[in-house]
Design a protein around this motif. Structure first.
Motif, PDB file in Angstrom:
ATOM      1  N   ALA A  37      42.820  47.606  74.672  1.00  0.00           N
ATOM      2  CA  ALA A  37      44.027  47.171  75.380  1.00  0.00           C
ATOM      3  C   ALA A  37      43.802  47.187  76.885  1.00  0.00           C
ATOM      4  O   ALA A  37      44.184  46.237  77.591  1.00  0.00           O
ATOM      5  N   ALA A  38      43.192  48.252  77.389  1.00  0.00           N
ATOM      6  CA  ALA A  38      42.942  48.359  78.826  1.00  0.00           C
ATOM      7  C   ALA A  38      42.059  47.220  79.326  1.00  0.00           C
ATOM      8  O   ALA A  38      42.318  46.628  80.387  1.00  0.00           O
ATOM      9  N   GLU A  39      41.023  46.889  78.569  1.00  0.00           N
ATOM     10  CA  GLU A  39      40.131  45.796  78.962  1.00  0.00           C
ATOM     11  C   GLU A  39      40.879  44.466  79.006  1.00  0.00           C
ATOM     12  O   GLU A  39      40.735  43.698  79.969  1.00  0.00           O
ATOM     13  N   ARG A  40      41.661  44.207  77.969  1.00  0.00           N
ATOM     14  CA  ARG A  40      42.378  42.922  77.925  1.00  0.00           C
ATOM     15  C   ARG A  40      43.446  42.859  79.004  1.00  0.00           C
ATOM     16  O   ARG A  40      43.647  41.810  79.628  1.00  0.00           O
ATOM     17  N   ILE A  41      44.150  43.963  79.225  1.00  0.00           N
ATOM     18  CA  ILE A  41      45.178  43.993  80.270  1.00  0.00           C
ATOM     19  C   ILE A  41      44.540  43.739  81.636  1.00  0.00           C
ATOM     20  O   ILE A  41      45.077  42.973  82.455  1.00  0.00           O
ATOM     21  N   TYR A  42      43.395  44.385  81.882  1.00  0.00           N
ATOM     22  CA  TYR A  42      42.731  44.172  83.162  1.00  0.00           C
ATOM     23  C   TYR A  42      42.399  42.690  83.368  1.00  0.00           C
ATOM     24  O   TYR A  42      42.702  42.109  84.422  1.00  0.00           O
ATOM     25  N   LEU A  43      41.737  42.086  82.391  1.00  0.00           N
ATOM     26  CA  LEU A  43      41.330  40.685  82.531  1.00  0.00           C
ATOM     27  C   LEU A  43      42.529  39.783  82.751  1.00  0.00           C
ATOM     28  O   LEU A  43      42.487  38.838  83.549  1.00  0.00           O
ATOM     29  N   TRP A  44      43.614  40.089  82.048  1.00  0.00           N
ATOM     30  CA  TRP A  44      44.829  39.276  82.189  1.00  0.00           C
ATOM     31  C   TRP A  44      45.476  39.451  83.568  1.00  0.00           C
ATOM     32  O   TRP A  44      45.894  38.470  84.184  1.00  0.00           O
ATOM     33  N   LEU A  45      45.538  40.688  84.049  1.00  0.00           N
ATOM     34  CA  LEU A  45      46.094  40.922  85.386  1.00  0.00           C
ATOM     35  C   LEU A  45      45.257  40.215  86.453  1.00  0.00           C
ATOM     36  O   LEU A  45      45.796  39.687  87.432  1.00  0.00           O
ATOM     37  N   GLU A  46      43.955  40.200  86.253  1.00  0.00           N
ATOM     38  CA  GLU A  46      43.082  39.492  87.188  1.00  0.00           C
ATOM     39  C   GLU A  46      43.358  37.995  87.145  1.00  0.00           C
ATOM     40  O   GLU A  46      43.440  37.335  88.196  1.00  0.00           O
ATOM     41  N   GLU A  47      43.525  37.456  85.932  1.00  0.00           N
ATOM     42  CA  GLU A  47      43.842  36.034  85.789  1.00  0.00           C
ATOM     43  C   GLU A  47      45.176  35.686  86.441  1.00  0.00           C
ATOM     44  O   GLU A  47      45.343  34.599  87.005  1.00  0.00           O
ATOM     45  N   GLN A  48      46.129  36.616  86.355  1.00  0.00           N
ATOM     46  CA  GLN A  48      47.464  36.390  86.920  1.00  0.00           C
ATOM     47  C   GLN A  48      47.515  36.639  88.428  1.00  0.00           C
ATOM     48  O   GLN A  48      48.566  36.462  89.042  1.00  0.00           O
ATOM     49  N   HIS A  49      46.390  37.056  89.010  1.00  0.00           N
ATOM     50  CA  HIS A  49      46.304  37.361  90.456  1.00  0.00           C
ATOM     51  C   HIS A  49      47.333  38.420  90.861  1.00  0.00           C
ATOM     52  O   HIS A  49      47.986  38.310  91.905  1.00  0.00           O
ATOM     53  N   LEU A  92      63.170  34.896  81.021  1.00  0.00           N
ATOM     54  CA  LEU A  92      63.421  35.807  82.142  1.00  0.00           C
ATOM     55  C   LEU A  92      62.382  35.662  83.256  1.00  0.00           C
ATOM     56  O   LEU A  92      62.427  36.416  84.237  1.00  0.00           O
ATOM     57  N   SER A  93      61.443  34.717  83.082  1.00  0.00           N
ATOM     58  CA  SER A  93      60.377  34.467  84.069  1.00  0.00           C
ATOM     59  C   SER A  93      59.507  35.707  84.282  1.00  0.00           C
ATOM     60  O   SER A  93      59.127  36.031  85.411  1.00  0.00           O
ATOM     61  N   VAL A  94      59.209  36.393  83.173  1.00  0.00           N
ATOM     62  CA  VAL A  94      58.349  37.571  83.226  1.00  0.00           C
ATOM     63  C   VAL A  94      57.029  37.229  82.525  1.00  0.00           C
ATOM     64  O   VAL A  94      57.037  36.853  81.349  1.00  0.00           O
ATOM     65  N   PRO A  95      55.895  37.355  83.202  1.00  0.00           N
ATOM     66  CA  PRO A  95      54.608  37.122  82.527  1.00  0.00           C
ATOM     67  C   PRO A  95      54.447  38.083  81.363  1.00  0.00           C
ATOM     68  O   PRO A  95      54.766  39.264  81.470  1.00  0.00           O
ATOM     69  N   VAL A  96      53.952  37.582  80.228  1.00  0.00           N
ATOM     70  CA  VAL A  96      53.825  38.419  79.038  1.00  0.00           C
ATOM     71  C   VAL A  96      52.444  38.246  78.424  1.00  0.00           C
ATOM     72  O   VAL A  96      51.925  37.132  78.330  1.00  0.00           O
ATOM     73  N   LEU A  97      51.858  39.367  78.029  1.00  0.00           N
ATOM     74  CA  LEU A  97      50.568  39.392  77.351  1.00  0.00           C
ATOM     75  C   LEU A  97      50.776  39.902  75.932  1.00  0.00           C
ATOM     76  O   LEU A  97      51.258  41.014  75.740  1.00  0.00           O
ATOM     77  N   ASP A  98      50.403  39.103  74.942  1.00  0.00           N
ATOM     78  CA  ASP A  98      50.464  39.505  73.547  1.00  0.00           C
ATOM     79  C   ASP A  98      49.084  39.996  73.142  1.00  0.00           C
ATOM     80  O   ASP A  98      48.114  39.247  73.169  1.00  0.00           O
ATOM     81  N   LEU A  99      48.999  41.272  72.754  1.00  0.00           N
ATOM     82  CA  LEU A  99      47.706  41.866  72.411  1.00  0.00           C
ATOM     83  C   LEU A  99      47.279  41.628  70.965  1.00  0.00           C
ATOM     84  O   LEU A  99      46.167  42.022  70.590  1.00  0.00           O
ATOM     85  N   SER A 100      48.120  40.993  70.159  1.00  0.00           N
ATOM     86  CA  SER A 100      47.763  40.845  68.742  1.00  0.00           C
ATOM     87  C   SER A 100      46.432  40.110  68.538  1.00  0.00           C
ATOM     88  O   SER A 100      45.654  40.511  67.652  1.00  0.00           O
ATOM     89  N   PRO A 101      46.089  39.064  69.315  1.00  0.00           N
ATOM     90  CA  PRO A 101      44.782  38.428  69.108  1.00  0.00           C
ATOM     91  C   PRO A 101      43.606  39.364  69.386  1.00  0.00           C
ATOM     92  O   PRO A 101      42.523  39.190  68.827  1.00  0.00           O
ATOM     93  N   THR A 102      43.809  40.353  70.237  1.00  0.00           N
ATOM     94  CA  THR A 102      42.740  41.297  70.578  1.00  0.00           C
ATOM     95  C   THR A 102      42.280  42.087  69.359  1.00  0.00           C
ATOM     96  O   THR A 102      41.097  42.434  69.231  1.00  0.00           O
TER      97      THR A 102
END
Length: 351
Positions: A307-319, A270-280
């Motif tokens: 979760a908030a920390e990982r989501i933030y870092l990922w959103l930053e990486e995704q610009h 669906l061309s939707v960026p996805v973050l899997d939190l399981s490694p966190t």
């Protein structure tokens, strides 16, 4: 007479041996229980009371204006109880933690992360919630996915969780059986072990079936397509964040990795960026992650902060975040009041 006596002894001896063995086992079980190995915690770290804003009747978040204020960057966090967070203050949820992190600039509060989470919602119920978030001016939509999201419910849940039965919960022994088990600890121990083994298998099978059975998987896919289509039509960025289940240890034996992969494949389609939190959360004991260890399997304050920390870092990486709200000062330690060793990506990778 001697032959009768011999036969009697031959019959009685095994019975005496069996009885002695049962007594030894019972003594062991009682000693084990008295040592505290079978006891749950006698304390609780849940809030003494819960609060909400007087102007917001829903217990999801602070009150927010349906019309986005000028200059505000608005993020909508949409999901089920993993976003809502039962037994926690709403200010401790990952949307509020993320909001705090995005408002560190001296310019004041310029970012909102609104919690739209409703307990027991499936993805099908979140279609209109996404539409509401778009109407209310969301600049970014975070769709939180839990592994029970394909559940088919022919009603819209109200969000109330009172008296909801946990089908995979601890064994409850009432009546005559309960009385007998309380006095005969060995019986209670055996029944509990059998129950736990049975519910463990049912727990795994239930969630796998949700993603394998077309009766649940197909409506899930269709709902997801509607959400993506609505966001795309409104030109609003949409991302997906997949939480693991906190009912089984997050290690190499965690049985749901294939479900995480299936969800990721759908999002890629669906061309939707996805973050899997399981490694966190991998390798962290469950009692550090569950909101009420051994009783309620929802993620607790620690898990939400992570979760908030990982989501933030990922959103930053995704610009996907405006430059003006990015965190500029990250540190590896917080041991005193002076500026300390800077945080670098390696610090996060080594955790």
């Amino acid at each position: 007479m001697n032959s009768i006596k011999k036969i009697s002894l031959a019959l009685i001896a095994p019975l005496i041996g069996t009885l002695a063995s049962l007594i030894c086992v019972e003594v062991f079980i009682r000693l084990l229980a008295s040592s505290g190995a079978q006891k749950g915690p006698t304390w609780s770290d849940r809030p003494a009371f819960f609060f909400r804003s007087p102007s917001e009747p829903r217990m999801q978040d602070y009150a927010h204006s349906p019309s986005k204020p000028a200059g505000m960057f608005r993020i909508a966090a949409i999901g089920d109880s993993f976003t809502f967070a039962p037994y926690m203050q709403f200010t401790d949820t990952y949307p509020k933690k993320l909001e705090t992190m995005l408002n560190l600039d001296d310019g004041g509060r310029t970012t909102e992360v609104i919690n739209y989470g409703v307990p027991a919602y499936s993805t099908s119920h979140e279609v209109p919630v996404v539409a509401t978030a778009i109407e209310e001016g969301a600049d970014l939509i975070i769709l939180q996915i839990t592994l029970n999201d394909p559940e088919v419910k022919h009603h819209t849940p109200t969000g109330l969780r009172e008296n909801m039965e946990d089908r995979f919960g601890a064994l409850k022994m009432d009546g005559t059986l309960g009385t007998l088990a309380r006095h005969w600890r060995t019986l209670g121990f055996v029944l509990t072990r059998l129950h736990n083994s049975k519910t463990h298998q049912e727990y795994v099978s239930y969630f796998k079936d949700l993603f394998d059975n077309p009766r649940s998987w197909n409506p899930f896919v269709e709902s997801m397509r509607k959400i993506v289509s609505n966001a795309r039509a409104a030109q609003k960025p949409l991302v997906a964040v997949v939480f693991p289940l906190f009912g089984l240890p997050m290690d190499d034996r965690y049985p749901f990795y294939e479900i995480h992969s299936k969800v990721a494949a759908l999002m890629q389609e669906l061309s939707v960026p996805v973050l899997d939190l399981s490694p966190t959360y991998k390798g962290i004991p469950l009692d550090r992650m569950q909101v009420i260890p051994g009783v309620d399997r929802h993620p607790n304050e620690i898990a939400h902060r992570m979760a908030a920390e990982r989501i933030y870092l990922w959103l930053e990486e995704q610009h996907l975040l405006p430059e003006r709200i990015l965190i500029r000062d990250k540190f590896a330690t917080r041991l005193g009041i002076q500026k300390q060793r800077p945080w670098i990506e390696r610090d996060n990778a080594e955790k």
